[in-house]
Design a protein around this motif. Structure first.
Motif, PDB file in Angstrom:
ATOM      1  N   GLU A   1       0.837  -1.194   0.000  1.00 33.30           N
ATOM      2  CA  GLU A   1       0.000   0.000   0.000  1.00 33.30           C
ATOM      3  C   GLU A   1       0.876   1.249   0.000  1.00 33.30           C
ATOM      4  O   GLU A   1       1.711   1.447   0.875  1.00 33.30           O
ATOM      5  CB  GLU A   1      -0.906   0.000   1.240  1.00 33.30           C
ATOM      6  N   GLU A   2       0.697   2.075  -1.029  1.00 34.41           N
ATOM      7  CA  GLU A   2       1.514   3.276  -1.166  1.00 34.41           C
ATOM      8  C   GLU A   2       0.862   4.492  -0.523  1.00 34.41           C
ATOM      9  O   GLU A   2       1.544   5.442  -0.140  1.00 34.41           O
ATOM     10  CB  GLU A   2       1.777   3.566  -2.653  1.00 34.41           C
ATOM     11  N   ASP A   3      -0.452   4.502  -0.443  1.00 28.64           N
ATOM     12  CA  ASP A   3      -1.179   5.668   0.072  1.00 28.64           C
ATOM     13  C   ASP A   3      -1.243   5.626   1.598  1.00 28.64           C
ATOM     14  O   ASP A   3      -2.291   5.376   2.199  1.00 28.64           O
ATOM     15  CB  ASP A   3      -2.593   5.697  -0.522  1.00 28.64           C
ATOM     16  N   CYS A   4      -0.086   5.831   2.227  1.00 36.62           N
ATOM     17  CA  CYS A   4      -0.029   5.846   3.685  1.00 36.62           C
ATOM     18  C   CYS A   4       1.148   6.708   4.125  1.00 36.62           C
ATOM     19  O   CYS A   4       1.942   7.172   3.307  1.00 36.62           O
ATOM     20  CB  CYS A   4       0.101   4.428   4.246  1.00 36.62           C
ATOM     21  N   THR A   5       1.281   6.909   5.406  1.00 40.08           N
ATOM     22  CA  THR A   5       2.350   7.758   5.931  1.00 40.08           C
ATOM     23  C   THR A   5       3.699   7.052   5.823  1.00 40.08           C
ATOM     24  O   THR A   5       3.774   5.837   5.607  1.00 40.08           O
ATOM     25  CB  THR A   5       2.079   8.104   7.404  1.00 40.08           C
TER      26      THR A   5
ATOM     27  N   GLN B   1       3.969   4.394   8.552  1.00 46.12           N
ATOM     28  CA  GLN B   1       3.194   3.182   8.282  1.00 46.12           C
ATOM     29  C   GLN B   1       3.807   2.388   7.142  1.00 46.12           C
ATOM     30  O   GLN B   1       3.849   1.155   7.169  1.00 46.12           O
ATOM     31  CB  GLN B   1       1.742   3.553   7.951  1.00 46.12           C
ATOM     32  N   MET B   2       4.333   3.089   6.140  1.00 50.28           N
ATOM     33  CA  MET B   2       4.979   2.422   5.015  1.00 50.28           C
ATOM     34  C   MET B   2       6.196   1.631   5.492  1.00 50.28           C
ATOM     35  O   MET B   2       6.392   0.465   5.110  1.00 50.28           O
ATOM     36  CB  MET B   2       5.405   3.458   3.973  1.00 50.28           C
TER      37      MET B   2
END
Length: 262
Positions: free
Chosen positions: A90-94, A97-98
């Motif tokens: 998942e790329e759409d995270c902080t 979180q990444m």
């Protein structure tokens, strides 16, 4: 947000502290010039403290970004080693979180790689032991790379088949050995070849259960059985001749019975 409320409260605390300091300096009677010096010292102290905190957080950000780069490279390597497709991250995270997601994936794949290598090593040890006993060739597998689940499954089935073969040959050996020992005692035969000595040796575990040895074992058993059958045939013929001679010589029954005991 709660963080904005806390930031505003920090500014208020700073303003209250500066106002309190000014009141104290005024009560003490500190001249304006010295008040400016003290105020500048407070400013510098606060600025240094904030700069240090900002630098620490920037350093944390850089460490997280570097960790993300390292984890991505390691994930690519692990996916290649484990013969897996590319993982969807998942790329759409902080950033935080990444980094956590990537690090978790790396740990999971490292564990899988470690477990596959450990199982491969255990299977190789079993395979080597069985091959030494059965005199067969080792299972063909690339020991330098990480085995796939299919490779491990084939290896497990191969080792299981060798274990079954070992049990079958061992049972055949034990059964044949007991018959051979009895025949040798009956024929008053002393083991005179190295193979015969290996067969009757008390160290049964040391007998090689190779295909050639199993064939030789059956040949030895058949040879001894043939000798016994031949001896039995000779004995039967001699007994028949003895009976015929008894009849011709008219030997009494009592004497016949006495001789028959021997």
């Amino acid at each position: 947000a709660l963080s904005e409320v806390l930031a505003a409260e920090a500014v208020c605390c700073l303003n209250r502290a500066m106002a309190t300091l000014r009141d104290i300096w005024e009560e003490i009677g500190i001249p304006e010039e010295q008040r400016l010096e003290r105020t500048d010292a407070v400013r510098k102290h606060i600025k240094n403290l904030l700069d240090m905190m900002v630098a620490e957080e920037e350093s944390l950000k850089e460490r997280l970004l570097k960790s993300i780069v390292v984890c991505r490279k390691e994930l690519d390597t692990l996916c290649k080693d484990l013969q897996l497709g590319s993982l969807e991250i998942e790329e759409d995270c902080t950033i935080l979180q990444m980094e956590k997601n990537l690090r978790t994936h790396v740990e999971v794949l490292q564990k899988e790689k470690r477990e596959r290598k450990q199982e491969l090593k255990a299977l190789q040890e079993q395979d080597q032991e069985l091959c030494d006993i059965l005199c067969t060739d080792l299972f063909s597998i690339d020991t330098e790379s990480v085995p796939s689940p299919e490779d491990l499954d084939r290896y497990r089935r191969h080792v299981a088949s060798l274990n079954t073969l070992k049990e079958q040959r061992w049972e055949e050996f034990v059964t044949s050995k007991s018959q051979i020992v009895l025949l040798m005692e009956e024929l008053d035969h002393t083991p005179d070849t190295s193979f015969e000595q290996d067969v009757v040796c008390e160290d049964e575990e040391g007998f090689c259960l190779s295909e050639d040895n199993m064939v030789a074992l059956q040949n030895l058993l058949q040879q001894l059985e043939g000798r016994r059958a031949l001896n039995e045939a000779v004995c039967s013929e001699l007994r028949a001749r003895i009976v015929a001679l008894w009849e011709r010589l008219q030997i009494p029954q009592e004497e016949r019975e006495s001789s028959a005991m021997h």
